[in-house]
Design an enzyme around this catalytic site. Structure first.
Site, PDB file in Angstrom:
ATOM      1  N   ASP A 480      45.680 -71.282  67.761  1.00 25.26           N
ATOM      2  CA  ASP A 480      44.167 -71.200  67.427  1.00 25.26           C
ATOM      3  C   ASP A 480      44.147 -72.204  65.809  1.00 25.26           C
ATOM      4  O   ASP A 480      45.088 -72.316  65.241  1.00 25.26           O
ATOM      5  CB  ASP A 480      43.759 -69.830  66.957  1.00 25.26           C
ATOM      6  N   ASP A 550      34.554 -69.849  73.107  1.00 27.89           N
ATOM      7  CA  ASP A 550      34.583 -68.465  72.726  1.00 27.89           C
ATOM      8  C   ASP A 550      33.477 -67.773  73.529  1.00 27.89           C
ATOM      9  O   ASP A 550      33.479 -66.764  73.340  1.00 27.89           O
ATOM     10  CB  ASP A 550      34.361 -68.303  71.304  1.00 27.89           C
TER      11      ASP A 550
HETATM   12  C1  DGJ Z   1      39.104 -67.564  67.854  1.00 30.16           C
HETATM   13  C2  DGJ Z   1      39.419 -67.757  69.165  1.00 30.16           C
HETATM   14  O1  DGJ Z   1      38.966 -68.625  69.817  1.00 30.16           O
HETATM   15  C3  DGJ Z   1      39.338 -66.281  69.687  1.00 30.16           C
HETATM   16  O2  DGJ Z   1      39.603 -66.225  71.129  1.00 30.16           O
HETATM   17  C4  DGJ Z   1      40.041 -65.481  68.962  1.00 30.16           C
HETATM   18  O3  DGJ Z   1      41.492 -65.772  69.128  1.00 30.16           O
HETATM   19  C5  DGJ Z   1      39.718 -65.543  67.522  1.00 30.16           C
HETATM   20  N1  DGJ Z   1      39.939 -66.825  67.135  1.00 30.16           N
HETATM   21  C6  DGJ Z   1      40.907 -64.541  66.785  1.00 30.16           C
HETATM   22  O4  DGJ Z   1      40.516 -64.788  65.265  1.00 30.16           O
END
Ligand code: DGJ
Length: 734
Positions: A480, A550
């Site tokens: 991430d 997301d």
């Molecule tokens: C952003 C990601 O896109 C989410 O899926 C998740 O992993 C969060 N970060 C966690 O902080």
């Protein structure tokens, strides 16, 4: 496929079965573009671009005898700066005396089979030299001690040309490359519309199509990442081009940092496209004999509409950009605990989730954010990559084993490039993040960015991750990255090199990823950046799948996935079945529609399956087994966009197997209407002569593609969907 150079006409012709790209050398060595488009089998003369005086205020090159040629109006391959072309330049070099005028002329060229690697950068590749041919043209400025090597590769069986440049300082003093872009294409007309993929967090890759007027249009990122704001992509299409027919020229930059795509229409209705690293926040000190390698631009030409362009990108990225063990493997169905627990989980909860998931046919459990340091919210602990003892007292290895014992694999979330102020790592190394000494630093999500342009920082991250990965059976990593760069300054470099930091960061990131993915070829890496904040072709080279957004709302996802498919194949775009009401937009949607959208990509689950009723579990299990039956088709079949949700109240797409025996059709109606118009959708990509079984009726491929199917007449609710399995009626798959 050939790359030819005709000594008499001084014409280069790069061609394959689908396209031609033609250039010519004009005295005293200017490299001019002649043609880019549908294949021309024979082109055995020079270009006919008229030479008439229309330059008026545009000067002619030094020593030129007439006024009929000006660089300002010529179609160029390597437009320079300060020497009479007033349009956007491909490069800008500043010399120690403060001047910058540079004009490159042809010196030599070299044609060879295959495709070279790009030092330290991701790029498309070949497995066999026969697949592609490369042309390198050495351009020099005889007065300046600099050279630029233009590198072109044309693939034999794909409508793909790649371009990059190596700028080299041949002199004895340091010069400054203030702009070093990768590709220029000059078209002699402006009969185009532009397609781009802008967005925002949770609203990525929305398709926008607009006319191009005179002047300059810039699509870019200055965020230190390719970003959600713009994809490093642009297509020029003819006004009549649609999904199925017409010309499209796609430009996609294989790079994950600041980029710029500049489209300029000049007063003579000629269109210039420049693609490369964003000149903003960029400047490179080119030491004597040093070379600067630009990232690669992929150019796709299609005269079969946007689907033709996208399918060329899909095949190229699946087959010759993604690498490693998972490239041709069906991807596991995973469950990710983020939306079901956020930071609030413990070992017992995760093991229950694993057990429950295994019963449903899920193959991998991903433990998301919150497993390390003392992280219970997003304010601390990034950098402290050791297990959170309170949540997981027996450690990761024991957790992973317990999860494996339930019959699912174990995967783990990391955000390696980040550091929280409230972390042991920050307390030990307060100087390891990007910041300007003496200035306050901006935080994003309460975090700073580790300076991975520095080797010591990269080494630390590598060793830290290796320790963890060696300890526990981790078979998947979600990588991430949740903020963009500010106060870009590296303590690892002298002041005069600070404008190199943003690019050096990306080179450092690539280096780290290369080392980790080489060391752990059996780990499946998934790229994520708060969703698709860095979902670009550069990352595809290291990680064969990405979290597409997301936003897990089915209705929002129709657009996001439709837009993403313009360049990335569905196997690369992870899509999860999530709760209703949805966590990002609060919308209530049916289970059927949520599963239909999630099944249209690399399918996963993001819900607390332990809390579901028996009948809900039965539905989830049915969807999983349906996906497994169709997984190969969805992940490796040909994808066709049929109906755009950006233009209508509905959307449709289709997957067709390579042998055209099997297809899966998806239709979505967004808002329900009373006494609505009927929608008949025409399919694509089938065998016209074959008979197919469609909802218990036999229809020919020809009929399905020209007449189509009535799809919406029975739909009576908002957010409805329909999935139709289509099989060749005489195939054994029936
Ligand atoms: C952003 C990601 O896109 C989410 O899926 C998740 O992993 C969060 N970060 C966690 O902080």
């Amino acid at each position: 496929m050939t790359v030819t150079f005709d000594e008499v006409t001084q014409v280069f012709h790069l061609s394959n079965q689908k396209m031609s790209y033609i250039m010519e050398i004009k005295e005293p060595g200017f490299l001019l573009q002649v043609y880019y488009g549908k294949k021309i089998s024979r082109f055995d003369h020079r270009g006919d671009y008229p030479e008439v005086d229309r330059s008026s205020f545009s000067p002619n090159p030094p020593g030129w005898k007439n006024r009929e040629f000006s660089l300002d109006t010529a179609l160029q391959e390597i437009p320079g700066q300060g020497t009479s072309d007033y349009r956007e330049s491909l490069f800008e070099i500043v010399y120690p005396d403060g001047s910058s005028a540079t004009s490159f002329v042809y010196q030599s060229h070299h044609i060879y089979q295959g495709k070279p690697k790009l030092a330290g950068l991701p790029a498309t590749y070949v497995d066999d030299k026969e697949e592609a041919e490369t042309l390198e043209i050495v351009m020099v400025d005889p007065f300046r001690q600099v050279e630029a090597i233009l590198v072109y590769t044309i693939y034999r069986w794909r409508s793909v040309l790649t371009k990059s440049v190596r700028y080299r300082n041949l002199g004895e003093v340091t010069i400054c490359l203030n702009r070093g872009m990768s590709a220029c294409v000059d078209f002699d007309d402006d009969n185009f519309e532009m397609i781009q993929l802008p967005g925002a967090w949770a609203r990525e890759k929305h398709i926008e199509r607009q006319s191009i007027g005179t002047g300059i249009k810039i699509l870019d990122s200055k965020r230190g990442a390719s970003s959600v704001t713009q994809q490093p992509f642009m297509a020029l299409v003819r006004p009549e081009t649609d999904e199925h027919q017409g010309e499209a020229y796609g430009f996609h930059f294989i790079y994950s940092g600041n980029f710029s795509i500049r489209t300029e229409v000049d007063p003579f209705c000629q269109t210039r496209v420049l693609v490369g690293i964003n000149p903003s926040h960029f400047s490179w000190q080119l030491e004597p004999l040093e070379m600067f390698q630009t990232p690669e631009v992929v150019l796709v030409y299609s005269n079969e509409g946007l689907n033709g362009m996208s399918q060329t990108f899909h095949h190229l990225y699946r087959e010759r950009l993604a690498r490693g063990k998972f490239q041709y493997q069906q991807r596991p169905i995973l469950i990710n605990n983020w939306e079901s627990t956020y930071f609030d989980f413990d070992e017992t909860k995760l093991i229950e989730l694993a057990e429950s998931s295994a019963e449903l046919g899920i193959e991998l459990l991903v433990l998301d954010d919150g497993w390390f340091g003392k992280r219970n919210d997003d304010k601390s602990s990034l950098g402290d990559w050791y297990v959170n003892q309170q949540k997981l007292p027996r450690g990761l290895a024991s957790l992973a084993k317990a999860i494996n014992d339930k019959g699912v694999k174990f995967g783990l979330w990391f955000e390696p490039e980040m550091i929280s102020e409230d972390s042991d790592l920050f307390r030990q190394h307060p100087d390891w993040h990007l910041h300007v000494p003496g200035l306050p630093s901006s935080q994003g999500r309460d975090q700073h960015i580790l300076d991975v342009s520095r080797e010591d920082v990269r080494d630390y991250l590598f060793v830290t991750m290796v320790k963890l990965l060696n300890k526990a059976p981790i078979e998947y990593i979600k990588w991430d990255m949740n903020r963009n760069m500010t106060e870009i300054y590296s303590l690892g470099r002298p002041p005069q090199q600070q404008q190199e930091t943003a690019h050096r960061y990306i080179l450092g990131l690539y280096d780290l990823l290369e080392r980790l993915t080489n060391k752990y070829p059996d780990i499946l890496f998934e790229n994520c950046s708060g969703g698709a904040g860095r979902y670009d072709p550069g990352m595809v080279y290291y990680m064969p799948q990405s979290w597409a957004s997301d936003n897990t709302d089915a209705i929002e996802r129709i657009k996001i996935q439709y837009g993403t498919s313009l360049v990335f194949p569905p196997i690369m775009s992870c899509a999860h079945l999530s709760e209703s009401p949805n966590h990002q937009v609060g919308r209530l949607t049916s289970f059927e529609s949520r599963s239909a959208v999630a099944m249209s990509g690399n399918f996963g689950v993001m819900m607390d399956v332990t809390q579901k009723t028996a009948s809900e579990r039965k539905s989830i299990s049915k969807v999983i087994s349906f996906y497994k039956q169709h997984r190969h088709l969805i992940q490796f079949g040909e994808f066709y966009r049929l109906l755009s949700p950006f233009e209508h109240n509905d959307g449709a797409w289709l997957f067709v197997s390579e042998n055209q025996d099997h297809a899966l059709f998806f239709y979505f109606e967004i808002l329900s209407q009373a006494t609505k118009p009927f929608r008949r959708v025409k399919l694509a990509g089938l065998d016209p002569d074959a008979e197919y079984l469609v909802e218990n009726v036999i229809r020919t491929g020809e009929e399905l593609m020209n007449y189509g199917l009535y799809v919406n007449y029975e739909m009576q609710h908002d957010f409805s969907s329909k999935v139709i399995d289509i099989r060749r009626s005489d195939s054994d798959t029936l």
